[in-house]
Design an enzyme around this catalytic site. Structure first.
Site, PDB file in Angstrom:
ATOM      1  N   ASN A  45      12.396 -49.322  28.767  1.00  0.00           N
ATOM      2  CA  ASN A  45      12.638 -49.436  27.322  1.00  0.00           C
ATOM      3  C   ASN A  45      13.517 -48.311  26.783  1.00  0.00           C
ATOM      4  O   ASN A  45      13.716 -48.199  25.574  1.00  0.00           O
ATOM      5  CB  ASN A  45      11.320 -49.484  26.560  1.00  0.00           C
ATOM      6  CG  ASN A  45      10.569 -48.161  26.601  1.00  0.00           C
ATOM      7  OD1 ASN A  45      10.863 -47.312  27.442  1.00  0.00           O
ATOM      8  ND2 ASN A  45       9.600 -48.001  25.719  1.00  0.00           N
ATOM      9  N   GLN A 105      28.103 -32.245  10.081  1.00  0.00           N
ATOM     10  CA  GLN A 105      27.216 -32.544   8.955  1.00  0.00           C
ATOM     11  C   GLN A 105      26.427 -31.284   8.602  1.00  0.00           C
ATOM     12  O   GLN A 105      25.208 -31.222   8.743  1.00  0.00           O
ATOM     13  CB  GLN A 105      26.286 -33.708   9.316  1.00  0.00           C
ATOM     14  CG  GLN A 105      27.032 -34.994   9.644  1.00  0.00           C
ATOM     15  CD  GLN A 105      26.111 -36.138   9.979  1.00  0.00           C
ATOM     16  OE1 GLN A 105      25.109 -36.373   9.294  1.00  0.00           O
ATOM     17  NE2 GLN A 105      26.420 -36.867  11.038  1.00  0.00           N
ATOM     18  N   ASP A 178      44.166 -27.935   8.442  1.00  0.00           N
ATOM     19  CA  ASP A 178      43.728 -28.131   7.061  1.00  0.00           C
ATOM     20  C   ASP A 178      43.301 -26.775   6.501  1.00  0.00           C
ATOM     21  O   ASP A 178      43.221 -25.784   7.228  1.00  0.00           O
ATOM     22  CB  ASP A 178      42.594 -29.164   6.951  1.00  0.00           C
ATOM     23  CG  ASP A 178      41.396 -28.815   7.826  1.00  0.00           C
ATOM     24  OD1 ASP A 178      40.980 -27.641   7.840  1.00  0.00           O
ATOM     25  OD2 ASP A 178      40.881 -29.708   8.523  1.00  0.00           O
ATOM     26  N   LYS A 202      46.293 -31.322   3.173  1.00  0.00           N
ATOM     27  CA  LYS A 202      45.954 -32.729   3.359  1.00  0.00           C
ATOM     28  C   LYS A 202      44.788 -33.108   2.467  1.00  0.00           C
ATOM     29  O   LYS A 202      44.088 -32.250   1.917  1.00  0.00           O
ATOM     30  CB  LYS A 202      45.600 -33.011   4.815  1.00  0.00           C
ATOM     31  CG  LYS A 202      44.266 -32.420   5.251  1.00  0.00           C
ATOM     32  CD  LYS A 202      43.926 -32.791   6.671  1.00  0.00           C
ATOM     33  CE  LYS A 202      42.521 -32.305   7.023  1.00  0.00           C
ATOM     34  NZ  LYS A 202      42.133 -32.641   8.394  1.00  0.00           N
ATOM     35  N   ARG A 204      41.343 -35.875   2.277  1.00  0.00           N
ATOM     36  CA  ARG A 204      40.442 -36.680   3.114  1.00  0.00           C
ATOM     37  C   ARG A 204      39.456 -37.403   2.207  1.00  0.00           C
ATOM     38  O   ARG A 204      38.891 -36.803   1.282  1.00  0.00           O
ATOM     39  CB  ARG A 204      39.693 -35.781   4.101  1.00  0.00           C
ATOM     40  CG  ARG A 204      38.782 -36.528   5.059  1.00  0.00           C
ATOM     41  CD  ARG A 204      37.865 -35.570   5.789  1.00  0.00           C
ATOM     42  NE  ARG A 204      38.575 -34.649   6.653  1.00  0.00           N
ATOM     43  CZ  ARG A 204      38.861 -34.899   7.927  1.00  0.00           C
ATOM     44  NH1 ARG A 204      38.524 -36.048   8.464  1.00  0.00           N
ATOM     45  NH2 ARG A 204      39.492 -33.998   8.647  1.00  0.00           N
ATOM     46  N   ASP A 230      42.245 -25.834  16.350  1.00  0.00           N
ATOM     47  CA  ASP A 230      41.088 -26.500  15.737  1.00  0.00           C
ATOM     48  C   ASP A 230      39.900 -26.331  16.669  1.00  0.00           C
ATOM     49  O   ASP A 230      40.064 -26.003  17.850  1.00  0.00           O
ATOM     50  CB  ASP A 230      41.379 -27.978  15.494  1.00  0.00           C
ATOM     51  CG  ASP A 230      40.613 -28.530  14.291  1.00  0.00           C
ATOM     52  OD1 ASP A 230      39.660 -27.858  13.845  1.00  0.00           O
ATOM     53  OD2 ASP A 230      40.955 -29.619  13.809  1.00  0.00           O
ATOM     54  N   ASP A 234      38.542 -35.136  17.855  1.00  0.00           N
ATOM     55  CA  ASP A 234      37.711 -36.334  17.977  1.00  0.00           C
ATOM     56  C   ASP A 234      38.603 -37.553  18.203  1.00  0.00           C
ATOM     57  O   ASP A 234      38.937 -37.896  19.324  1.00  0.00           O
ATOM     58  CB  ASP A 234      36.828 -36.495  16.745  1.00  0.00           C
ATOM     59  CG  ASP A 234      35.727 -37.538  16.960  1.00  0.00           C
ATOM     60  OD1 ASP A 234      35.688 -38.154  18.037  1.00  0.00           O
ATOM     61  OD2 ASP A 234      34.910 -37.736  16.050  1.00  0.00           O
ATOM     62  N   THR A 235      39.054 -38.205  17.147  1.00  0.00           N
ATOM     63  CA  THR A 235      39.911 -39.385  17.325  1.00  0.00           C
ATOM     64  C   THR A 235      41.391 -39.023  17.397  1.00  0.00           C
ATOM     65  O   THR A 235      42.223 -39.882  17.669  1.00  0.00           O
ATOM     66  CB  THR A 235      39.705 -40.378  16.170  1.00  0.00           C
ATOM     67  OG1 THR A 235      40.061 -39.750  14.927  1.00  0.00           O
ATOM     68  CG2 THR A 235      38.253 -40.837  16.103  1.00  0.00           C
ATOM     69  N   THR A 238      43.955 -36.235  12.968  1.00  0.00           N
ATOM     70  CA  THR A 238      44.388 -35.034  12.249  1.00  0.00           C
ATOM     71  C   THR A 238      45.570 -34.363  12.940  1.00  0.00           C
ATOM     72  O   THR A 238      46.594 -34.068  12.321  1.00  0.00           O
ATOM     73  CB  THR A 238      43.221 -34.033  12.127  1.00  0.00           C
ATOM     74  OG1 THR A 238      42.186 -34.615  11.325  1.00  0.00           O
ATOM     75  CG2 THR A 238      43.675 -32.739  11.476  1.00  0.00           C
TER      76      THR A 238
END
Length: 326
Positions: A45, A105, A178, A202, A204, A230, A234-235, A238
């Site tokens: 599980n 976060q 940024d 920039k 956001r 930086d 991530d993706t 930026t």
């Protein structure tokens, strides 16, 4: 005789999560100690089970876990490993998180949002962690979320040495992608001998993650090699958009230095099609073969982590690893 006097013996034990065991093995090779063998698996599980095969009683335990793709799985495994060590009577438990999960976060942008970086710190403490050792936090304030010592390491020297060797003699400008990275970029300019600093202005939309609108560059970039710095990629949105703007402003070349290579889709495709000539990263996170582009250079973070672990074990100063600046 009213007491028994025991010789004060300390034992360093290394434990590896399954997120990136190769990094733990490399750290162990530097330290001269192999990760403790363990039985780790999932039930049908999805529940995770961990049992260490050797006694951990009285040990100074260092749990190495790279929280890579499938973040929640590896966070949960880390907590279970800590609990197993606590119940096995380890004397002190240090969690080595080369990449701190949920670090973006770290504050509330709007009402009814979580501060998930604090939640992770609370979970680690509740599970039984006494200390955290991590590399290049998204923001330094995260150190205050954990009720205990936090050793915040920096990969800048490792990355900067590579840049200095490869681009020696060429005019260099450090670029913050940024305004939030300007302080980091300032440290880079100091490290590289006072070269010019620029940043990308920039906007956001906080309601749309991983989407950036880059506006313009502020600083001296024309005819220069631009080094974008930086903490994480991530993706890739930026840095690739920042590179386009820098070339539009007359940059001679654009390179990127980043500690954490998350490279979530479509980062690999974006980097492949971008005009960025080189992306220099560390191996705080694993980089699978399908994401290893020719323009990506991976430097090892293991020697730095091993030195920090040794300082903690010997009750030394981790700050000395950075010339007293950490």
């Amino acid at each position: 005789m009213g007491s028994i006097v025991a010789e004060n013996r300390k034992s360093l034990m290394l434990f590896s999560g399954r997120g990136f065991p190769e990094l733990a093995d490399e750290i162990g090779q530097v330290l001269g100690v192999a990760p403790t063998p363990a039985d780790s698996y999932e039930f049908a599980n999805g529940e995770i089970f961990v049992r260490f095969k050797d006694s951990v009683r009285g040990s100074d335990a260092f749990v190495v876990q790279s929280v890579t793709e499938g973040v929640n799985r590896w966070v949960m495994e880390t907590l279970i490993m800590i609990d197993a060590l606590k119940r096995g009577s380890a004397k002190r438990i240090t969690v080595v998180l080369p990449f701190y999960p949920y670090s973006r976060q770290d504050k509330k942008h709007r009402g009814r949002e979580p501060i998930s970086a604090r939640l992770v710190a609370d979970l680690l403490k509740t599970a039984g962690a006494n200390r955290i050792l991590t590399v290049d936090l998204h923001t330094a304030q995260i150190q205050g979320f954990f009720d205990g010592p936090v050793d915040h390491l920096f990969a800048m020297d490792i990355l900067a040495e590579h840049v200095e060797k490869k681009f020696a003699g060429r005019p260099l400008t450090v670029v913050a992608p940024d305004s939030g990275r300007v302080r980091v970029a300032e440290r880079w300019t100091d490290r590289l001998g006072g070269c010019p600093l620029a940043f990308i202005h920039k906007t956001r939309d906080p309601s749309k993650p991983n989407q950036v609108v880059a506006n313009r560059v502020v600083g001296e970039v024309e005819g220069r090699v631009c080094l974008i710095v930086d903490d994480m990629i991530d993706t890739g949105g930026t840095i690739t958009k920042a590179a386009d703007i820098l070339f539009d402003e007359g940059a001679a070349d654009v390179i990127v230095a980043s500690t954490h290579a998350l490279l979530s889709d479509p980062a690999t495709e974006r980097l492949k099609n971008s005009r960025i000539s080189e992306l220099v990263v560390t191996n705080t996170l694993p980089l699978p073969p399908e994401k290893r582009l020719d323009k990506i250079t991976v430097l090892s973070i293991a020697p730095l982590l091993a030195r920090a672990i040794r300082e903690v074990f010997d009750d030394g100063s981790v700050t000395t690893l950075f010339g007293g600046l950490s």
